[in-house]
Design a protein around this motif. Structure first.
Motif, mmCIF file in Angstrom:
data_model
loop_
_atom_site.group_PDB
_atom_site.id
_atom_site.type_symbol
_atom_site.label_atom_id
_atom_site.label_comp_id
_atom_site.label_asym_id
_atom_site.label_seq_id
_atom_site.Cartn_x
_atom_site.Cartn_y
_atom_site.Cartn_z
ATOM 1 N N MET A 1 30.530 20.375 26.630
ATOM 2 C CA MET A 1 29.417 21.220 27.002
ATOM 3 C C MET A 1 28.401 20.351 27.749
ATOM 4 O O MET A 1 28.072 19.256 27.321
ATOM 5 C CB MET A 1 28.796 21.834 25.749
ATOM 6 C CG MET A 1 27.850 22.914 26.063
ATOM 7 S SD MET A 1 27.091 23.859 24.703
ATOM 8 C CE MET A 1 27.922 23.481 23.240
ATOM 9 N N SER A 2 27.895 20.872 28.835
ATOM 10 C CA SER A 2 26.964 20.076 29.622
ATOM 11 C C SER A 2 25.599 19.999 28.943
ATOM 12 O O SER A 2 25.255 20.808 28.069
ATOM 13 C CB SER A 2 26.831 20.666 31.021
ATOM 14 O OG SER A 2 26.073 21.853 30.964
ATOM 15 N N GLN A 3 24.839 19.027 29.366
ATOM 16 C CA GLN A 3 23.510 18.799 28.795
ATOM 17 C C GLN A 3 22.575 19.979 29.075
ATOM 18 O O GLN A 3 21.764 20.347 28.230
ATOM 19 C CB GLN A 3 22.925 17.500 29.375
ATOM 20 C CG GLN A 3 21.624 17.086 28.761
ATOM 21 C CD GLN A 3 21.778 16.567 27.347
ATOM 22 O OE1 GLN A 3 22.875 16.396 26.827
ATOM 23 N NE2 GLN A 3 20.662 16.322 26.708
ATOM 24 N N LEU A 4 22.698 20.599 30.228
ATOM 25 C CA LEU A 4 21.853 21.736 30.574
ATOM 26 C C LEU A 4 22.102 22.926 29.644
ATOM 27 O O LEU A 4 21.160 23.598 29.214
ATOM 28 C CB LEU A 4 22.102 22.129 32.034
ATOM 29 C CG LEU A 4 21.168 23.183 32.609
ATOM 30 C CD1 LEU A 4 19.729 22.680 32.565
ATOM 31 C CD2 LEU A 4 21.563 23.525 34.015
ATOM 32 N N ILE A 5 23.358 23.159 29.302
ATOM 33 C CA ILE A 5 23.683 24.251 28.383
ATOM 34 C C ILE A 5 23.153 23.948 26.989
ATOM 35 O O ILE A 5 22.629 24.834 26.312
ATOM 36 C CB ILE A 5 25.207 24.517 28.367
ATOM 37 C CG1 ILE A 5 25.642 25.059 29.716
ATOM 38 C CG2 ILE A 5 25.579 25.489 27.258
ATOM 39 C CD1 ILE A 5 27.135 25.211 29.876
ATOM 40 N N ARG A 6 23.251 22.691 26.553
ATOM 41 C CA ARG A 6 22.704 22.307 25.243
ATOM 42 C C ARG A 6 21.196 22.526 25.185
ATOM 43 O O ARG A 6 20.675 23.012 24.183
ATOM 44 C CB ARG A 6 23.012 20.839 24.947
ATOM 45 C CG ARG A 6 24.345 20.641 24.368
ATOM 46 C CD ARG A 6 24.460 19.235 23.799
ATOM 47 N NE ARG A 6 25.818 18.795 24.036
ATOM 48 C CZ ARG A 6 26.182 17.822 24.837
ATOM 49 N NH1 ARG A 6 25.293 17.111 25.472
ATOM 50 N NH2 ARG A 6 27.439 17.538 25.006
ATOM 51 N N ILE A 7 20.503 22.165 26.248
ATOM 52 C CA ILE A 7 19.048 22.351 26.286
ATOM 53 C C ILE A 7 18.703 23.832 26.274
ATOM 54 O O ILE A 7 17.778 24.261 25.575
ATOM 55 C CB ILE A 7 18.447 21.636 27.505
ATOM 56 C CG1 ILE A 7 18.564 20.127 27.330
ATOM 57 C CG2 ILE A 7 16.988 22.027 27.706
ATOM 58 C CD1 ILE A 7 18.171 19.329 28.550
ATOM 59 N N PHE A 8 19.453 24.641 27.014
ATOM 60 C CA PHE A 8 19.207 26.084 27.021
ATOM 61 C C PHE A 8 19.436 26.697 25.643
ATOM 62 O O PHE A 8 18.626 27.496 25.165
ATOM 63 C CB PHE A 8 20.102 26.775 28.061
ATOM 64 C CG PHE A 8 19.971 28.265 28.038
ATOM 65 C CD1 PHE A 8 18.835 28.890 28.542
ATOM 66 C CD2 PHE A 8 20.967 29.060 27.482
ATOM 67 C CE1 PHE A 8 18.701 30.266 28.494
ATOM 68 C CE2 PHE A 8 20.845 30.430 27.433
ATOM 69 C CZ PHE A 8 19.712 31.041 27.949
ATOM 70 N N LEU A 9 20.524 26.313 25.000
ATOM 71 C CA LEU A 9 20.797 26.832 23.655
ATOM 72 C C LEU A 9 19.733 26.377 22.659
ATOM 73 O O LEU A 9 19.357 27.127 21.751
ATOM 74 C CB LEU A 9 22.184 26.408 23.195
ATOM 75 C CG LEU A 9 23.354 27.083 23.906
ATOM 76 C CD1 LEU A 9 24.675 26.501 23.433
ATOM 77 C CD2 LEU A 9 23.316 28.585 23.708
ATOM 78 N N ARG A 10 19.249 25.168 22.818
ATOM 79 C CA ARG A 10 18.179 24.687 21.937
ATOM 80 C C ARG A 10 16.899 25.488 22.155
ATOM 81 O O ARG A 10 16.183 25.799 21.210
ATOM 82 C CB ARG A 10 17.935 23.193 22.190
ATOM 83 C CG ARG A 10 16.999 22.581 21.208
ATOM 84 C CD ARG A 10 17.632 22.579 19.824
ATOM 85 N NE ARG A 10 16.655 22.123 18.859
ATOM 86 C CZ ARG A 10 16.777 22.295 17.567
ATOM 87 N NH1 ARG A 10 17.839 22.874 17.075
ATOM 88 N NH2 ARG A 10 15.859 21.879 16.746
ATOM 89 N N PHE A 11 16.603 25.818 23.401
ATOM 90 C CA PHE A 11 15.430 26.628 23.707
ATOM 91 C C PHE A 11 15.545 28.008 23.073
ATOM 92 O O PHE A 11 14.571 28.526 22.511
ATOM 93 C CB PHE A 11 15.257 26.753 25.228
ATOM 94 C CG PHE A 11 14.117 27.627 25.632
ATOM 95 C CD1 PHE A 11 12.814 27.189 25.509
ATOM 96 C CD2 PHE A 11 14.348 28.897 26.131
ATOM 97 C CE1 PHE A 11 11.754 28.002 25.874
ATOM 98 C CE2 PHE A 11 13.301 29.718 26.500
ATOM 99 C CZ PHE A 11 11.994 29.269 26.365
ATOM 100 N N VAL A 12 16.719 28.606 23.139
ATOM 101 C CA VAL A 12 16.937 29.911 22.510
ATOM 102 C C VAL A 12 16.762 29.797 20.994
ATOM 103 O O VAL A 12 16.132 30.653 20.363
ATOM 104 C CB VAL A 12 18.339 30.458 22.876
ATOM 105 C CG1 VAL A 12 18.697 31.675 22.040
ATOM 106 C CG2 VAL A 12 18.398 30.790 24.348
ATOM 107 N N THR A 13 17.286 28.724 20.410
ATOM 108 C CA THR A 13 17.152 28.512 18.964
ATOM 109 C C THR A 13 15.687 28.316 18.573
ATOM 110 O O THR A 13 15.237 28.856 17.561
ATOM 111 C CB THR A 13 17.976 27.290 18.530
ATOM 112 O OG1 THR A 13 19.299 27.446 19.000
ATOM 113 C CG2 THR A 13 18.001 27.147 17.030
ATOM 114 N N ILE A 14 14.949 27.559 19.366
ATOM 115 C CA ILE A 14 13.527 27.343 19.083
ATOM 116 C C ILE A 14 12.761 28.653 19.166
ATOM 117 O O ILE A 14 11.892 28.935 18.322
ATOM 118 C CB ILE A 14 12.954 26.284 20.043
ATOM 119 C CG1 ILE A 14 13.492 24.897 19.678
ATOM 120 C CG2 ILE A 14 11.439 26.288 20.038
ATOM 121 C CD1 ILE A 14 13.177 23.825 20.692
#
Length: 143
Positions: A1-14
């Motif tokens: 999984m790319s870093q951009l997708i991880r950051i997006f998923l983290r933003f959704v979780t936050i």
């Protein structure tokens, strides 16, 4: 999984965690301040009570989110960058945010009981945020 997708998923979780924390804080505030009483459950029917509670808790949680958004965003950003995952830090920071917001937005004299209710509500909200999001703060950078 790319870093951009991880950051997006983290933003959704936050975002989900902040919303859940505001709903939890609004619920605790409604019960502690007397907006919801035991008599309400016996007096009104389930439909009327459900609609009333939904409207009231939605409004209260939106107001809590509006007041706490900026300081909470700064704290969340610091916690994510430094990968702070300790639950007591989240509770203490929620209490500090509530006290700062209380004195910044209230124009009338604040009594101790009201300040205590706000602070306890914020601490519960901070715990809920830590439960959903804070335990994994900064882990998106590990990979």
């Amino acid at each position: 999984m790319s870093q951009l997708i991880r950051i997006f998923l983290r933003f959704v979780t936050i975002t989900f965690g902040f919303t859940a924390a505001c709903i939890a804080a609004a619920t605790v505030y409604a019960f502690l301040s007397g907006l919801i009483r035991q008599d309400d459950f016996e007096t009104y029917g389930s439909v009327e009570l459900g609609i009333s509670l939904t409207i009231m808790l939605t409004g209260l949680s939106a107001k809590f989110a509006q007041i706490a958004f900026t300081p909470a965003f700064i704290v969340i950003l610091i916690f994510e960058i430094k990968a702070i995952r300790d639950w007591i830090v989240y509770l203490v920071s929620a209490a500090i945010i509530s006290i700062v917001a209380l004195f910044a937005f209230e124009t009338e004299i604040i009594d101790f009981n009201r300040a205590a209710i706000y602070t306890v509500s914020a601490i519960i909200g901070g715990f809920i945020y830590w439960l959903f999001v804070g335990q994994r703060a900064g882990k998106w950078r590990d990979r």
